[in-house]
Design an enzyme around this catalytic site. Sequence first.
Site, short mmCIF file in Angstrom:
data_model
loop_
_atom_site.label_atom_id
_atom_site.label_comp_id
_atom_site.label_asym_id
_atom_site.label_seq_id
_atom_site.Cartn_x
_atom_site.Cartn_y
_atom_site.Cartn_z
N ASP A 176 0.85 -1.18 0.00
CA ASP A 176 0.00 0.00 0.00
C ASP A 176 0.90 1.25 0.00
OD1 ASP A 176 -3.14 0.53 0.43
OD2 ASP A 176 -2.02 2.08 1.50
N TYR A 304 -3.38 11.10 0.86
CA TYR A 304 -4.15 11.13 -0.38
C TYR A 304 -4.23 12.54 -0.95
CZ TYR A 304 -5.53 6.36 0.64
OH TYR A 304 -5.50 5.00 0.90
N HIS A 360 -4.21 -8.02 -0.09
CA HIS A 360 -3.60 -6.71 0.11
C HIS A 360 -2.83 -6.62 1.42
CE1 HIS A 360 -3.40 -2.43 -0.90
NE2 HIS A 360 -3.66 -2.16 0.37
#
Length: 382
Positions: A176, A304, A360
Amino acid sequence: MKPFEVHISDEEVADLKARLKATRWPREEPRDAGWDYGANMAYLKELCAYWQDGFDWRAVEDEINGFDNFTVGIDGIDIHFIAEQGSGESPVPLLLTHGWPGSFLEFIEVIEPLAHPERFGGKAEDGFTVIVPSLPGYGFSGSPGKPIDCRDVAGLWRKLMVDVLGHERFIAQGGDWGCLVTSWIAADHGDVCIGAHHNMWIMRPPQGEGTPPPDAEEQAWLDGRAKGMARETAYQMIQATKPQTLAYGLTDSPAGLAGWIAEKFHRWGDTRGQIESRFSKDRLLANIALYWFTGTINTSTWMYCAIPLGESFSVPDGKRIETPVGIAHFPGDTFAMPPRQWVERAANVVHWTTMPAGGHFAAMEEPDLFIEDVRAFRRLIA
């Protein structure tokens, strides 16, 4: 560098339970919706009921405090990290970096086996000195004050490893956001990073004039990725553009926070529709409770916001990551691994393993496969 111990007050635990008891649930969800519209209400009610009456946060504290925890100020940010000295005469330092919506707790079950393999039937000489920091704005780390990107964090991690801990050579690992941080450690700090192991790949190869177009396999992957991103990344848009608005609800409602995070574990892990086939309630809630008690869901999303502000997703034109790179491809990850040739245009890939299962959150889902692959990569390069 200061020793750190986790302890949440009884008052904070009681407040959480009161909020859970008073949850105002949505009136209904579409018939037969499952998880297609987001977090499934029946499961979320079950999870929150267990959080209120069955989950033991004190056991999580004991597990964390069983390792040596520290905080240290780097460039004005207090960074929390676990540092576990490895067995053997010269254990290689291993830096593990998490992403969102995970935390340093993603690695809690692999720290001891990586550092002390002889306790699990292995050899002491395979031990690592394991360092697991919390990203800025996550968990017990301080806020960066404003959004910073993964390349910035790579610079912080170099200072942590070299200037604070005195490790002149180390291996970095991540998935990630941790994957992109690890890529930039390898790209910018190859003088101290001797290898970079990834269980996800984000960095794009150079896209400038004279670079080859995607081949058929790469184009198929790009097309599939675009379709998948359209289905699964609405959360990125809100977290990259209006995270403050989102944060009011998630900071005030533990049920809301649980829904926001649990849905990602369900969709991104190799769960095949059954979230607890990979993540027990206790493991899910340890991670969710960490966000709750530290009040960091807002600052955890700031990375983000840095997406449109920086250029940290591509290798600079004319450049390539020459530090040895290892790839562990866990096939159940929602964010599919690119073809090997795509990665090789960006990096010096010396190790590639396609796993039989896992998604993930690799270290949580398949800890034994994760550990062995990191060891195999180390044997190639150090």
